[in-house]
Design a protein around this motif. Structure first.
Motif, mmCIF file in Angstrom:
data_model
loop_
_atom_site.group_PDB
_atom_site.id
_atom_site.type_symbol
_atom_site.label_atom_id
_atom_site.label_comp_id
_atom_site.label_asym_id
_atom_site.label_seq_id
_atom_site.Cartn_x
_atom_site.Cartn_y
_atom_site.Cartn_z
ATOM 1 N N MET A 129 0.830 -1.212 0.000
ATOM 2 C CA MET A 129 0.000 0.000 0.000
ATOM 3 C C MET A 129 0.866 1.265 0.000
ATOM 4 S SD MET A 129 -3.115 -0.859 -0.301
ATOM 5 C CE MET A 129 -3.856 0.734 0.079
ATOM 6 N N GLU A 130 1.921 1.279 0.788
ATOM 7 C CA GLU A 130 2.816 2.448 0.819
ATOM 8 C C GLU A 130 3.459 2.665 -0.552
ATOM 9 O OE1 GLU A 130 3.380 4.853 3.047
ATOM 10 O OE2 GLU A 130 1.887 3.949 4.362
ATOM 11 N N LEU A 131 3.917 1.577 -1.169
ATOM 12 C CA LEU A 131 4.523 1.695 -2.499
ATOM 13 C C LEU A 131 3.501 2.199 -3.512
ATOM 14 C CD1 LEU A 131 6.624 -1.590 -2.473
ATOM 15 C CD2 LEU A 131 7.542 0.744 -2.480
ATOM 16 N N ALA A 132 2.280 1.680 -3.457
ATOM 17 C CA ALA A 132 1.226 2.123 -4.372
ATOM 18 C C ALA A 132 0.930 3.606 -4.162
ATOM 19 C CB ALA A 132 -0.045 1.284 -4.171
ATOM 20 N N ASN A 133 0.873 4.033 -2.904
ATOM 21 C CA ASN A 133 0.600 5.438 -2.596
ATOM 22 C C ASN A 133 1.707 6.358 -3.095
ATOM 23 O OD1 ASN A 133 -1.844 4.824 -1.395
ATOM 24 N ND2 ASN A 133 -0.986 4.723 0.666
ATOM 25 N N ARG A 134 2.923 5.831 -3.165
ATOM 26 C CA ARG A 134 4.058 6.625 -3.670
ATOM 27 C C ARG A 134 4.154 6.577 -5.189
ATOM 28 N NH1 ARG A 134 8.989 4.995 0.339
ATOM 29 N NH2 ARG A 134 9.681 4.024 -1.572
ATOM 30 N N GLY A 135 3.284 5.798 -5.822
ATOM 31 C CA GLY A 135 3.304 5.702 -7.278
ATOM 32 C C GLY A 135 4.309 4.692 -7.802
ATOM 33 N N GLU A 136 4.854 3.864 -6.915
ATOM 34 C CA GLU A 136 5.804 2.828 -7.334
ATOM 35 C C GLU A 136 5.012 1.575 -7.703
ATOM 36 O OE1 GLU A 136 9.255 2.385 -4.793
ATOM 37 O OE2 GLU A 136 9.086 4.476 -4.169
ATOM 38 N N VAL A 137 4.353 1.658 -8.869
ATOM 39 C CA VAL A 137 3.378 0.659 -9.293
ATOM 40 C C VAL A 137 3.967 -0.740 -9.374
ATOM 41 C CG1 VAL A 137 1.852 -0.028 -11.203
ATOM 42 C CG2 VAL A 137 1.966 2.375 -10.482
ATOM 43 N N ASP A 138 5.074 -0.901 -10.094
ATOM 44 C CA ASP A 138 5.635 -2.239 -10.285
ATOM 45 C C ASP A 138 6.068 -2.868 -8.960
ATOM 46 O OD1 ASP A 138 5.158 -2.157 -13.019
ATOM 47 O OD2 ASP A 138 7.155 -1.386 -13.483
ATOM 48 N N ALA A 139 6.686 -2.077 -8.108
ATOM 49 C CA ALA A 139 7.117 -2.590 -6.805
ATOM 50 C C ALA A 139 5.901 -2.971 -5.957
ATOM 51 C CB ALA A 139 7.971 -1.556 -6.079
ATOM 52 N N ALA A 140 4.872 -2.142 -5.997
ATOM 53 C CA ALA A 140 3.650 -2.440 -5.237
ATOM 54 C C ALA A 140 2.999 -3.721 -5.741
ATOM 55 C CB ALA A 140 2.667 -1.275 -5.337
ATOM 56 N N LEU A 141 2.890 -3.852 -7.057
ATOM 57 C CA LEU A 141 2.255 -5.042 -7.632
ATOM 58 C C LEU A 141 3.026 -6.306 -7.284
ATOM 59 C CD1 LEU A 141 1.236 -3.598 -11.098
ATOM 60 C CD2 LEU A 141 -0.290 -4.145 -9.177
ATOM 61 N N LYS A 142 4.350 -6.207 -7.249
ATOM 62 C CA LYS A 142 5.179 -7.358 -6.871
ATOM 63 C C LYS A 142 4.864 -7.789 -5.438
ATOM 64 C CE LYS A 142 9.967 -8.835 -6.663
ATOM 65 N NZ LYS A 142 11.158 -8.339 -6.015
ATOM 66 N N GLU A 143 4.731 -6.815 -4.536
ATOM 67 C CA GLU A 143 4.407 -7.131 -3.136
ATOM 68 C C GLU A 143 3.005 -7.740 -3.026
ATOM 69 O OE1 GLU A 143 6.423 -7.190 -0.566
ATOM 70 O OE2 GLU A 143 8.090 -6.227 -1.593
ATOM 71 N N PHE A 144 2.039 -7.167 -3.761
ATOM 72 C CA PHE A 144 0.685 -7.736 -3.746
ATOM 73 C C PHE A 144 0.710 -9.183 -4.249
ATOM 74 C CE2 PHE A 144 -1.093 -3.245 -4.099
ATOM 75 C CZ PHE A 144 -1.696 -3.253 -2.849
ATOM 76 N N ASP A 145 1.490 -9.450 -5.313
ATOM 77 C CA ASP A 145 1.555 -10.798 -5.878
ATOM 78 C C ASP A 145 2.147 -11.799 -4.876
ATOM 79 O OD1 ASP A 145 0.359 -9.984 -8.226
ATOM 80 O OD2 ASP A 145 2.239 -9.865 -9.358
ATOM 81 N N VAL A 146 3.212 -11.384 -4.176
ATOM 82 C CA VAL A 146 3.808 -12.259 -3.159
ATOM 83 C C VAL A 146 2.795 -12.516 -2.045
ATOM 84 C CG1 VAL A 146 5.612 -12.459 -1.380
ATOM 85 C CG2 VAL A 146 6.183 -11.596 -3.666
ATOM 86 N N LEU A 147 2.109 -11.454 -1.632
ATOM 87 C CA LEU A 147 1.102 -11.587 -0.576
ATOM 88 C C LEU A 147 0.011 -12.580 -0.980
ATOM 89 C CD1 LEU A 147 -0.293 -10.759 2.054
ATOM 90 C CD2 LEU A 147 -1.172 -8.745 0.864
ATOM 91 N N ILE A 148 -0.487 -12.458 -2.201
ATOM 92 C CA ILE A 148 -1.548 -13.346 -2.684
ATOM 93 C C ILE A 148 -1.033 -14.781 -2.802
ATOM 94 C CG2 ILE A 148 -2.982 -13.875 -4.700
ATOM 95 C CD1 ILE A 148 -3.272 -10.745 -5.014
ATOM 96 N N GLU A 149 0.202 -14.919 -3.263
ATOM 97 C CA GLU A 149 0.800 -16.253 -3.384
ATOM 98 C C GLU A 149 0.898 -16.927 -2.010
ATOM 99 O OE1 GLU A 149 5.195 -17.721 -4.504
ATOM 100 O OE2 GLU A 149 4.252 -16.457 -6.023
ATOM 101 N N GLN A 150 1.302 -16.159 -1.000
ATOM 102 C CA GLN A 150 1.477 -16.709 0.354
ATOM 103 C C GLN A 150 0.162 -16.817 1.114
ATOM 104 O OE1 GLN A 150 4.376 -14.121 2.204
ATOM 105 N NE2 GLN A 150 6.096 -15.138 1.188
ATOM 106 N N ASN A 151 -0.798 -15.936 0.782
ATOM 107 C CA ASN A 151 -2.079 -15.865 1.494
ATOM 108 C C ASN A 151 -3.215 -15.733 0.489
ATOM 109 O OD1 ASN A 151 -1.076 -15.304 4.474
ATOM 110 N ND2 ASN A 151 0.105 -13.981 3.111
ATOM 111 N N PRO A 152 -3.564 -16.825 -0.190
ATOM 112 C CA PRO A 152 -4.556 -16.737 -1.269
ATOM 113 C C PRO A 152 -5.944 -16.268 -0.817
ATOM 114 C CG PRO A 152 -3.844 -19.021 -0.915
ATOM 115 C CD PRO A 152 -3.000 -18.159 -0.041
#
Length: 106
Positions: A29-52
């Motif tokens: 969320m912090e990365l998304a709020n800063r406009g760091e889209v690719d970094a934010a999406l990577k974190e969301f993907d890891v989160l979903i992978e670990q916690n579907p």
């Protein structure tokens, strides 16, 4: 507290507990709020992978994608999120994601 400090603090939590969903969500969320889209999406993907079943991650990932003009990717993420919300019985999130998908499909 600056966003850099927040991210650093959350990364310290992840260093101790790499599967801490709340910390990873916070970083995304912090990365998304800063406009760091690719970094934010990577974190969301890891989160979903670990916690579907972490429904909010699908929704916020889709919102991040939509803000970046990646509507077809956002719709795919919403479809997965809607399936997650249905699976976990989160009717509120399901209706919010369905509403967003209807908007993007126009």
């Amino acid at each position: 507290m600056s966003t850099t400090d927040k991210i650093a603090g959350l990364k310290e939590i992840l260093a101790l507990d790499p599967k801490n969903a709340f910390a990873r969500y916070g970083i995304a969320m912090e990365l998304a709020n800063r406009g760091e889209v690719d970094a934010a999406l990577k974190e969301f993907d890891v989160l979903i992978e670990q916690n579907p079943d972490y429904t909010a991650a699908y929704f916020m990932s889709a919102q991040t994608l939509a803000k970046a003009g990646r509507n077809s990717d956002a719709v795919e993420k919403l479809k997965a999120g809607i399936a997650c919300a249905a699976r976990t019985g989160n009717h509120h999130a399901l209706s919010e994601m369905q509403g967003m998908m209807d908007e993007l499909d126009r």
